[in-house]
Design a protein around this motif. Structure first.
Motif, short mmCIF file in Angstrom:
data_model
loop_
_atom_site.label_atom_id
_atom_site.label_comp_id
_atom_site.label_asym_id
_atom_site.label_seq_id
_atom_site.Cartn_x
_atom_site.Cartn_y
_atom_site.Cartn_z
N ASN A 65 0.84 -1.20 0.00
CA ASN A 65 0.00 0.00 0.00
C ASN A 65 0.87 1.25 0.00
O ASN A 65 0.59 2.22 -0.71
N SER A 66 1.93 1.23 0.81
CA SER A 66 2.85 2.37 0.88
C SER A 66 3.49 2.63 -0.48
O SER A 66 3.61 3.77 -0.91
N LEU A 67 3.90 1.56 -1.12
CA LEU A 67 4.54 1.70 -2.43
C LEU A 67 3.54 2.25 -3.46
O LEU A 67 3.90 3.11 -4.27
N ALA A 68 2.31 1.76 -3.41
CA ALA A 68 1.27 2.26 -4.33
C ALA A 68 0.97 3.73 -4.07
O ALA A 68 0.56 4.45 -4.99
N ALA A 69 1.21 4.19 -2.84
CA ALA A 69 0.97 5.59 -2.48
C ALA A 69 2.17 6.47 -2.82
O ALA A 69 2.21 7.64 -2.45
N GLY A 70 3.17 5.90 -3.49
CA GLY A 70 4.32 6.68 -3.94
C GLY A 70 5.36 6.94 -2.88
O GLY A 70 6.17 7.87 -3.01
N ALA A 71 5.40 6.13 -1.83
CA ALA A 71 6.39 6.33 -0.76
C ALA A 71 7.80 6.19 -1.30
O ALA A 71 8.10 5.34 -2.13
N LYS A 72 8.68 7.05 -0.81
CA LYS A 72 10.11 6.97 -1.11
C LYS A 72 10.88 6.41 0.08
O LYS A 72 12.00 5.95 -0.06
N LEU A 73 10.26 6.48 1.27
CA LEU A 73 10.85 5.93 2.49
C LEU A 73 9.75 5.20 3.25
O LEU A 73 8.69 5.76 3.54
#
Length: 183
Positions: free
Chosen positions: A14-22
């Motif tokens: 989910n974090s990755l899909a939300a564009g997280a860089k960290l």
């Protein structure tokens, strides 16, 4: 899901899909207090208040391939069913923080599973994202910070077989060994 490590993987996705860089993942185990905490925090796009209010509804999802989203509801259910608690905080443009706590000895607590394997997969399959992973037992803490590793490696990929083998061993020795690897 049959193990908590897979819940971690799902929330990180989910974090990755939300564009997280960290993405920060913190596992805290205090056997003497019968306490286990899993916290995932990211710097992704975050959610507005309306979306946050519906985040744990299984019939709410941002995915276009299906009409249900079970990751957060299952994570919440697993914590609450095992005598623990669940919280989610998010701010649009700043990111999201999800935490689930458990009573280790509760009969309904799912096993942690292959946390080390999940960490290895997250780190090596998402090289454009930085991960800061901590495992603590209250006395000692193991840390994996991919920013430091990438700085040392330079142009060498985290998927390089020798690097991957090193990471696997490092995770086993410095993260999994903190809590004994048996949860």
């Amino acid at each position: 899901m049959r193990e908590l490590a897979l819940n971690v993987l799902d929330i990180v996705e989910n974090s990755l899909a939300a564009g997280a860089k960290l993405v920060k993942v913190a596992l805290t185990v205090r056997l003497c207090d019968d306490f286990l905490s899993i916290c995932i925090e990211d710097d992704g796009c975050g959610m507005d208040e309306t979306t946050l209010a519906k985040a744990c509804d299984p019939f709410t999802t941002s995915r276009t391939t299906r009409n249900v989203g079970l990751g957060l509801p299952l994570f919440r259910f697993s914590a609450e069913s095992a005598g623990g608690a669940f919280s989610i905080e998010s701010k649009r443009g700043e990111g999201t923080r999800v935490e689930a706590t458990y009573r280790i000895g509760h009969i309904d607590r799912m096993p942690l599973g292959d946390f080390g394997g999940v960490v290895l997969q997250m780190v090596t399959m998402n090289e454009r994202v930085d991960f800061y992973i901590t495992v603590s037992d209250g006395e000692q803490t193991g840390v994996l910070d991919t920013r430091e590793i990438k700085e040392i490696l330079g142009d060498i990929s985290l998927t390089d077989p020798e690097v991957r083998a090193y990471l696997k061993e490092y995770i086993q020795e410095n993260l999994v060994s903190v809590y004994g690897g048996k949860l």
